[in-house]
Design an enzyme around this catalytic site. Structure first.
Site, mmCIF file in Angstrom:
data_model
loop_
_atom_site.group_PDB
_atom_site.id
_atom_site.type_symbol
_atom_site.label_atom_id
_atom_site.label_comp_id
_atom_site.label_asym_id
_atom_site.label_seq_id
_atom_site.Cartn_x
_atom_site.Cartn_y
_atom_site.Cartn_z
ATOM 1 N N ALA A 121 0.858 -1.181 0.000
ATOM 2 C CA ALA A 121 0.000 0.000 0.000
ATOM 3 C C ALA A 121 0.896 1.233 0.000
ATOM 4 O O ALA A 121 2.118 1.126 0.144
ATOM 5 C CB ALA A 121 -0.899 -0.009 1.235
ATOM 6 N N LYS A 122 0.273 2.351 -0.163
ATOM 7 C CA LYS A 122 1.011 3.628 -0.229
ATOM 8 C C LYS A 122 2.033 3.774 0.887
ATOM 9 O O LYS A 122 3.145 4.216 0.673
ATOM 10 C CB LYS A 122 0.030 4.802 -0.152
ATOM 11 C CG LYS A 122 -0.783 5.013 -1.411
ATOM 12 C CD LYS A 122 -0.103 6.028 -2.344
ATOM 13 C CE LYS A 122 -0.584 5.891 -3.774
ATOM 14 N NZ LYS A 122 -2.051 6.080 -3.890
ATOM 15 N N ARG A 123 1.641 3.360 2.105
ATOM 16 C CA ARG A 123 2.539 3.616 3.240
ATOM 17 C C ARG A 123 3.846 2.829 3.153
ATOM 18 O O ARG A 123 4.793 3.099 3.882
ATOM 19 C CB ARG A 123 1.823 3.320 4.561
ATOM 20 C CG ARG A 123 1.496 1.867 4.769
ATOM 21 C CD ARG A 123 0.873 1.614 6.139
ATOM 22 N NE ARG A 123 0.547 0.212 6.289
ATOM 23 C CZ ARG A 123 -0.482 -0.398 5.703
ATOM 24 N NH1 ARG A 123 -1.301 0.300 4.936
ATOM 25 N NH2 ARG A 123 -0.686 -1.680 5.886
ATOM 26 N N HIS A 124 3.895 1.835 2.275
ATOM 27 C CA HIS A 124 5.138 1.081 2.113
ATOM 28 C C HIS A 124 6.090 1.746 1.122
ATOM 29 O O HIS A 124 7.109 1.172 0.744
ATOM 30 C CB HIS A 124 4.829 -0.350 1.650
ATOM 31 C CG HIS A 124 3.958 -1.103 2.606
ATOM 32 N ND1 HIS A 124 2.744 -1.628 2.241
ATOM 33 C CD2 HIS A 124 4.122 -1.390 3.916
ATOM 34 C CE1 HIS A 124 2.196 -2.220 3.293
ATOM 35 N NE2 HIS A 124 3.007 -2.084 4.317
ATOM 36 N N GLY A 125 5.754 2.959 0.716
ATOM 37 C CA GLY A 125 6.586 3.643 -0.274
ATOM 38 C C GLY A 125 5.939 3.465 -1.639
ATOM 39 O O GLY A 125 5.102 2.596 -1.826
#
Ligand code: GLU
Ligand code: ZN
Length: 328
Positions: free
Chosen positions: A259-263
């Site tokens: 997801a976005k939070r993983h880069g």
């Protein structure tokens, strides 16, 4: 039309957003599995009407795949004997499949407002399934129109497939070996489509893979459960299923789906930051045991090294080492 000896595989992107590193790993493996045996690859755009479909995403998915060094013999751009290769242009096929299920009494309209109904147009990846469906709509309405009339404010009923009590589906997965499931116990009657004409992921993917002569489906293992449902649909339609191979997913360091939070692991973004296709493919190949760490390599150079047995059985975690390597 196609010789049974020549393997036929498919790349089936959904234009719901840019392809990311996880998609790239799965597509690479699906491509290599077929190319390493001299088979044929088709590309099918899975663009059935869905709120997540993004304008332009279909074209960028094709661009991303080409950039990666993957190609296909048949597809929306290449043509071929089994076209059209875009699901939104294949609705009459789904209507015919739905009619057969209706004639066999195997589907009924469902007016529930659950998440699995709302998302009927896309593949139910692991975690997308809600609690087991009780069958509450089995006797509610005889026709789709009758079901639709029950809904206020208006929205689309779903088509549910009768899972049938007390039976196991079983198949031999190319990566995981024997897989069995009692679909009725696991999810109950399941959604195959949401439109009057039967256009929806579960029905479409079965109708298309059969109509396009696909002999091998290789995808990520978050669709393993969906395979059991698809096997029931194959059987109901009197169609021979392909072989199935499910490989581990790419996850964030926290173990969750990318997801976005993983880069930003979108291929467009990696490319914009100067990561070459050979570097990314090399990393993905390394993660599958087909390349050395740090090796740059393109898909066509991996055909002789492809081997499902070297893929680690755990999900690939995008840890600090991998992120640093890609400059994330
Ligand atoms: N288009 C589907 C997805 O992206 C692929 C489904 C499949 O491989 O059956 O999830
Ligand atoms: Zn219902």
């Amino acid at each position: 039309m196609t010789s049974p000896c020549v393997p036929r595989g498919r790349l089936a992107p959904s234009p719901t957003g840019a392809l990311h590193l996880g998609n790239a790993r799965t597509f690479l493996a699906a491509w290599l599995s077929i190319r390493s045996r001299g088979g044929t690859i088709l590309l099918r755009m899975e663009d059935l009407d869905h709120p997540k479909i993004k304008r332009g995403a279909a074209e960028s998915a094709l661009q991303d795949l080409r950039w990666l060094g993957l190609d296909w013999d048949e597809g929306p751009d290449a043509g071929g004997p089994c076209g059209p290769y875009v699901q939104s242009e294949r609705i009459p096929h789904y209507r015919r499949a739905l009619d057969r299920l209706l004639a066999a009494g195997l589907v009924y309209p469902c007016t529930c407002a659950r998440r699995d109904v709302q998302s009927a147009q896309s593949a139910p990846h692991a975690g997308d399934d809600g609690p087991r469906y009780s069958g509450v709509c089995r006797e509610k309405a005889r026709t789709y129109a009758e079901a639709a009339a029950l809904l206020e404010p208006p929205r689309l009923p779903a088509w549910r497939f009768r899972a049938g009590a007390g039976r196991m589906t079983a198949f031999r997965d190319g990566f995981r070996g024997e897989c069995r499931q009692d679909v009725n116990a696991a999810v109950g009657d399941f959604v195959v489509a949401r439109h009057a004409d039967g256009a929806g992921y579960m029905l479409a993917v079965v109708a298309d893979d059969a109509a396009m002569g696909v002999t091998e489906v290789l995808r990520a293992d978050d669709l393993l459960d969906a395979t059991h449902r698809q096997l029931l649909v194959y059987e109901a339609l009197g169609l021979a299923p392909p072989s199935f191979t499910h490989i581990p997913l790419v996850v964030g360091e926290d173990g969750n789906r990318l997801a976005k939070r993983h880069g930003d692991t979108r291929l467009t973004d990696l490319r914009a930051r100067g990561v070459s296709a050979a570097k990314l493919v090399g990393l993905l190949a390394w993660s599958c045991g087909w390349a050395e760490w740090g090796e740059d390599v393109m898909p066509r150079d991996l055909a002789a090294r492809f081997d499902l047995r070297s893929i680690p059985p755990r999900p690939l975690a995008l840890d600090a080492r991998l992120r640093t390597y890609l400059g994330l």
